[in-house]
Design an enzyme around this catalytic site. Structure first.
Site, PDB file in Angstrom:
ATOM      1  N   SER A  87      63.356 -31.025 101.671  1.00 13.26           N
ATOM      2  CA  SER A  87      62.440 -31.864 100.902  1.00 13.26           C
ATOM      3  C   SER A  87      61.039 -31.687 101.457  1.00 13.26           C
ATOM      4  CB  SER A  87      62.850 -33.341 100.990  1.00 13.26           C
ATOM      5  OG  SER A  87      62.699 -33.823 102.311  1.00 13.26           O
ATOM      6  N   LYS A  88      60.040 -32.009 100.651  1.00 15.98           N
ATOM      7  CA  LYS A  88      58.652 -31.893 101.082  1.00 15.98           C
ATOM      8  C   LYS A  88      58.360 -32.835 102.250  1.00 15.98           C
ATOM      9  CE  LYS A  88      57.023 -30.546  96.490  1.00 15.98           C
ATOM     10  NZ  LYS A  88      56.197 -30.913  95.335  1.00 15.98           N
ATOM     11  N   ARG A  89      59.096 -33.934 102.319  1.00 12.19           N
ATOM     12  CA  ARG A  89      58.869 -34.897 103.391  1.00 12.19           C
ATOM     13  C   ARG A  89      59.356 -34.347 104.730  1.00 12.19           C
ATOM     14  NH1 ARG A  89      62.065 -38.705 105.592  1.00 12.19           N
ATOM     15  NH2 ARG A  89      63.694 -38.347 104.055  1.00 12.19           N
ATOM     16  N   LYS A  90      60.469 -33.627 104.712  1.00 11.15           N
ATOM     17  CA  LYS A  90      61.063 -33.121 105.947  1.00 11.15           C
ATOM     18  C   LYS A  90      60.613 -31.717 106.310  1.00 11.15           C
ATOM     19  CE  LYS A  90      65.484 -35.573 106.303  1.00 11.15           C
ATOM     20  NZ  LYS A  90      66.943 -35.383 106.429  1.00 11.15           N
ATOM     21  N   ALA A 128      59.292 -26.560 101.688  1.00  3.09           N
ATOM     22  CA  ALA A 128      59.733 -26.930 100.346  1.00  3.09           C
ATOM     23  C   ALA A 128      58.620 -26.719  99.323  1.00  3.09           C
ATOM     24  CB  ALA A 128      60.197 -28.393 100.331  1.00  3.09           C
TER      25      ALA A 128
END
Length: 463
Positions: A230-233, A237
């Site tokens: 994910s873009k958060r992790k 991404a």
């Protein structure tokens, strides 16, 4: 997904269609569309039909096709396959909370509005003036379907999905069904997270009397801890991240195909054209692959070393312009970089490493900083080494790599009796400011006699 969509279209003589599915206005980002265009083109995946290139089924933005969806919604309502829902967001939130608290075996919308007129529903709590439209899921809803990659797939029973929102925009589920039908889409390739939604889409095709396309659900990429990327992790991404880091598009294409597809030949290094020629859905893996940057870095290095030096130099300049490190490209700087590129090509992993390795060439002599670790490694004989080097370089003719090496070897190895690995260390520090650098003598040739001597004298003055 775009890579495999494009490969299959190329392999079968079909068209690769880029459609902007922007019906979720709450998540709309103004420049995201242009980022999609720029990144896919950079990756080498141009589309045959799309918002900016047109096509026989334009427009290709769903926000520009709102009038197209309304007749299909009305048909579904008239035939009893959909109904108006006036439940407020507050009531729906309370319903979800109650179901979670009671650990209900059946969750989702409770059909409070089904079969009611507006006035009948207005008499009940949790009413809102502007309704949505929900599809009515029958008891015999198809919960299995044939997937091009996975074979027979089972999915959970959906609840009464919203297909038209209160703002008049369709949800993804209705819009893709209508557009895929009207645009003649034969194959839908998407991530496996959409498997649970596919029964909704198959139902809509059945309700509307349409033939569904073939579905192919690709495995999801995973982090090294096996969680979904994910873009958060994981910044990887975002496709633009790879461009920012200096990966080559052809290397990234190769890497992405290997994540879900076996090597197409004896080597893992394969062109997109080779991938297309060997393409077979039966070979696509269903196991979520681990996104291994080490493997990508290796592949990128292979592609970098395969480039002609002048082509690599042009790619480096393009990368520096993209990142904003070089706003205006001075022809003299570009020429110096072109000449220096062969010195670093074998050691380069990504394009972003190029400028740090060559920064000393583009730094004014007076501005060259000596790194602390480089200064610390200067031995007691550094002053003598620099004095002998300066004397030798003042008279060497021509000021070319071979002659520079011969002169310094004579002055430092033969003259001072030093071993080569100790002899040239202080010279390297004075020329580049670092303990590690591209080949020293070739670097000095590029700098020229005047700059080389100026830098060595400056370091000598500090000892």
């Amino acid at each position: 997904m775009s890579l495999f969509n494009k490969a299959y279209a190329e392999a079968t003589g079909g068209a690769f269609v880029l459609r902007i599915e922007d019906t979720d206005r709450a998540r709309f980002v103004a420049d995201s569309e242009q980022q999609i265009f720029d990144t896919l083109r950079w990756l080498g995946l141009p589309w045959d039909e799309g918002p900016d290139v047109g096509g026989p089924y334009a427009p290709y933005r769903q926000s520009e096709r709102l009038d197209t969806y309304r007749p299909f919604v009305e048909q579904l309502i008239e035939q009893g396959h959909a109904y108006y829902c006036w439940c407020s967001t507050e009531r729906l939130a309370e319903l979800r909370a109650e179901q979670q608290a009671s650990k209900a075996s059946v969750t989702g919308y409770d059909r409070l509005c089904y079969g009611k007129t507006r006035d009948e529903r207005a008499a009940l709590p949790g009413f809102t003036e502007t309704p949505v439209v929900r599809m009515l899921i029958p008891d015999d809803a198809p919960l299995s379907f044939t997937d091009v990659i996975r074979g027979e797939v089972n999915a959970p029973r959906p609840d009464d999905q919203v297909i038209l929102k209160a703002d008049g925009f369709p949800t993804y589920h209705l819009a893709v069904v209508v557009d895929d039908h009207l645009m003649g889409i034969t194959h839908v390739v998407r991530g496996e997270e959409w498997i649970s939604s596919t029964p909704k889409h198959i139902l809509l095709y059945r309700f509307l009397g349409l033939t569904p396309p073939a579905f192919a659900h690709m495995p999801l990429l995973r982090n090294t801890d096996k969680s979904k990327i994910s873009k958060r992790k994981n910044p990887a991404a975002r496709l633009v991240w790879f461009r920012e880091q200096g990966y080559l598009p052809e290397a990234l294409r190769n890497f992405l195909q290997l994540l879900a597809y076996p090597p197409v030949g004896e080597s893992e290094v394969a062109t997109f054209e080779q991938f297309v020629a060997a393409f077979d859905w039966a070979k696509v893996s269903t196991v979520g692959p681990i996104f291994d940057l080490t493997k990508l870095n290796w592949l990128n290095g292979e592609y970098i070393r395969a480039l002609a030096p002048d082509e690599l130099a042009a790619r480096i300049v393009e990368h520096l312009q993209f990142t904003g490190e070089w706003t205006d490209v001075d022809p003299a700087k570009a020429e110096l970089l072109r000449q220096a590129t062969p010195l670093i090509q074998e050691r380069l992993g990504v394009l972003s490493e190029a400028l740090p390795k060559l920064e000393f060439l583009f730094t004014a002599d007076a501005d060259l900083a000596i790194a602390d670790d480089a200064r610390a490694q200067l031995g007691d004989n550094a002053a003598a080494v620099l004095d002998a080097s300066i004397a030798a370089l003042e008279v060497v003719q021509p000021f070319a790599a071979d002659e520079i090496q011969a002169a310094l070897r004579a002055a430092l190895v033969d003259g001072l009796g030093l071993k080569p690995r100790f002899a040239f260390g202080p010279v390297r520090v004075g020329i580049t400011g670092s303990r590690v650098s591209p080949p020293l003598f070739e670097s000095m040739e590029l700098l020229g006699r005047e700059s080389s001597l100026s830098r060595l004298r400056a370091l000598r003055a500090t000892l």
